[in-house]
Motif scaffolding. Structure first.
Motif, PDB file in Angstrom:
ATOM      1  N   GLU A 252      -9.842  10.970  33.362  1.00 39.33           N
ATOM      2  CA  GLU A 252      -9.861   9.781  32.514  1.00 39.33           C
ATOM      3  C   GLU A 252     -11.144   9.691  31.695  1.00 39.33           C
ATOM      4  O   GLU A 252     -11.108   9.340  30.508  1.00 39.33           O
TER       5      GLU A 252
ATOM      6  N   ASP B 172       0.733  13.574  24.212  1.00 38.20           N
ATOM      7  CA  ASP B 172      -0.040  13.107  25.359  1.00 38.20           C
ATOM      8  C   ASP B 172      -0.030  14.120  26.499  1.00 38.20           C
ATOM      9  O   ASP B 172      -0.904  14.061  27.383  1.00 38.20           O
ATOM     10  N   TYR B 173       0.912  15.045  26.488  1.00 39.22           N
ATOM     11  CA  TYR B 173       0.911  16.074  27.539  1.00 39.22           C
ATOM     12  C   TYR B 173      -0.332  16.958  27.451  1.00 39.22           C
ATOM     13  O   TYR B 173      -0.700  17.621  28.428  1.00 39.22           O
TER      14      TYR B 173
ATOM     15  N   ARG C 296     -11.126  11.843  28.442  1.00 39.16           N
ATOM     16  CA  ARG C 296     -10.068  11.686  27.444  1.00 39.16           C
ATOM     17  C   ARG C 296     -10.564  11.081  26.136  1.00 39.16           C
ATOM     18  O   ARG C 296      -9.978  11.319  25.079  1.00 39.16           O
TER      19      ARG C 296
ATOM     20  N   ALA D 178      -2.626  15.400  30.028  1.00 42.16           N
ATOM     21  CA  ALA D 178      -2.032  14.953  31.280  1.00 42.16           C
ATOM     22  C   ALA D 178      -2.866  15.338  32.489  1.00 42.16           C
ATOM     23  O   ALA D 178      -2.885  14.624  33.498  1.00 42.16           O
ATOM     24  N   ASP D 179      -3.573  16.462  32.406  1.00 40.91           N
ATOM     25  CA  ASP D 179      -4.377  16.915  33.540  1.00 40.91           C
ATOM     26  C   ASP D 179      -5.871  16.767  33.284  1.00 40.91           C
ATOM     27  O   ASP D 179      -6.697  17.363  33.989  1.00 40.91           O
TER      28      ASP D 179
ATOM     29  N   HIS E 192       8.861  15.503  24.142  1.00 36.41           N
ATOM     30  CA  HIS E 192       7.907  14.411  24.322  1.00 36.41           C
ATOM     31  C   HIS E 192       7.832  13.553  23.060  1.00 36.41           C
ATOM     32  O   HIS E 192       8.061  14.035  21.949  1.00 36.41           O
TER      33      HIS E 192
END
Length: 315
Positions: free
Chosen positions: A178, A170-171, A181, A174-175, A166
Motif C-alpha cells: 500500500e 489496477d492488476y 502505490r 495488486a501485489d 479487467h
C-alpha cells in the motif's frame, strides 16, 4: 520508347508475384508500415522471418490474438510444461509496454502489447519467458530478434486459457504494498483513462464487446481458415442472418496474426449481456454455413466480394 519499356518491365515484374506472395513494394505483413523490400523482404532488413500465424497451435489462440490486438486490460494464467509450480501470467499490457516483469514474489508477467516486432511474436515470447525464468525482479525484454529457440506454445501446457477482462490496469499494483502505490498512481490513472470498457462474452469463445463512447462494437476472433470463413459469412450476409440485435450491423473484419475478426456496430446501450444469446445463435448458423459445400449463388458471391473489401490488417 525507353520510358515505355521501363514502365512495361515494372508492370511485368509486378505481375509475376505469385498468389499469396508479398510484392517488394507492398506493405510488409508484419505491420511495421514499411514496404516489404525494406523490411522482412530485405537481406538484413529484418532480423527474423515473418510468421503469418504465429500463435497457431497455442491453446485459446483466438483469445491470445484478442488480448494482443483488441482488449485493453486482460490477464490469463499460464502453466509451464517443465515448471508447473511457477506462476506465469499472460497480460494484455504491462507498464511502459514492458515485454515481461519478474515480480518481487517471483511471479512472471508476460506482456502481449509491446513495441518491438521481430516477425514472430510467439518466438519473442518464448525467448522472453526463458530469460525471465532465471532473472531477478524487474523488467525483462529483448533488443534484437531471438533467433532459434522455443516458441511460447512449446513451453506451456495445452490447457485452454482462462481469460479475465479487467475494468482497468489496477492488476498492475495488486501485489504492491500500500505504501508504494502512491508513486504509481499517476501512470496508472493515465493508463486507466485510455482503457475502453470491454467484456468477454461467455456463450461463445473469443468474442469481445467494447464501448468506445460514440458506439459499441462486438469484435470476434474466429479460428476458421479465411476462405472458408468468408464463404460462410457471405452466405449469412446474403440471407440477412448476420444481424445480432436490432440496430446492429456487420461492418467488416480485422485480419490479425493469420485469423479474421468480424466486427459488428451496435446501438449505444446494448451492453454485453444482450449479445449472449444472439451470439450463440449466430455461432450455430455459422457452423451450418461452414458445412455447406454448395457453390455460392450470385448474391452470395457479391456479398463475399464486399466482405473481402472490408478487411483491415492489424499485424
Amino acid at each position: 520508347m525507353a520510358k515505355k519499356s521501363r514502365t512495361k518491365s515494372r508492370s511485368q515484374s509486378a505481375q509475376q508475384t505469385a498468389p499469396g506472395e508479398v510484392g517488394p513494394r507492398q506493405p510488409c505483413p508484419c505491420g511495421s508500415g514499411k514496404r516489404y523490400k525494406a523490411c522482412h523482404g530485405a537481406a538484413g532488413g529484418a532480423a527474423s522471418v515473418f510468421v503469418a500465424r504465429p500463435f497457431e497451435g497455442m491453446p485459446s489462440e483466438c483469445d491470445v490474438i484478442a488480448m494482443r490486438e483488441l482488449v485493453p486490460a486482460a490477464t490469463a494464467p499460464l502453466t509451464l510444461k517443465d515448471h508447473p509450480d511457477k506462476t506465469v501470467v499472460l497480460c494484455s499490457l504491462l507498464p511502459m509496454a514492458a515485454p515481461a516483469m519478474v515480480r518481487d514474489s517471483g511471479e512472471i508477467w508476460l506482456g502481449l502489447q509491446v513495441q518491438h516486432n521481430y516477425g514472430d511474436p510467439a518466438r519473442d515470447l518464448g525467448a522472453i519467458l526463458t530469460a525471465a525464468l532465471d532473472a531477478e525482479p524487474g523488467i525483462v525484454g529483448i533488443t534484437e530478434a531471438p533467433g532459434e529457440g522455443p516458441r511460447l506454445q512449446d513451453l506451456i501446457s495445452d490447457e485452454s486459457l482462462q481469460v479475465t477482462v479487467h475494468e482497468g490496469f489496477d492488476y498492475w499494483i495488486a501485489d504492491v504494498a500500500e505504501d508504494d502505490r502512491a508513486a504509481l498512481a499517476a501512470s496508472l490513472d493515465q493508463a486507466n483513462d485510455h482503457a475502453t470498457p470491454t467484456a468477454r462474452l461467455t456463450s461463445v469463445p473469443a468474442a469481445y464487446w467494447t464501448d468506445v463512447g460514440s458506439k459499441e462494437h462486438l469484435r470476434w476472433v474466429m479460428p476458421e481458415p479465411e476462405d472458408q470463413l468468408l464463404d460462410a459469412l457471405a452466405r449469412l450476409h446474403a440471407a440477412g442472418r448476420d444481424v445480432l440485435v436490432d440496430g446492429s450491423r456487420f461492418v467488416g473484419m480485422f485480419r490479425a496474426h493469420g485469423l479474421l475478426a468480424p466486427v459488428w456496430d451496435l446501438p449505444v446501450g446494448t451492453g454485453p449481456e444482450a449479445l449472449e444469446d444472439p451470439a450463440e445463435a449466430f455461432a450455430a448458423a455459422l457452423a451450418e454455413a461452414l458445412a455447406d459445400e454448395s457453390p455460392l449463388t450470385t448474391e452470395e458471391r457479391a456479398a463475399r466480394s464486399g466482405l473481402a473489401n472490408r478487411q483491415v490488417t492489424l499485424r
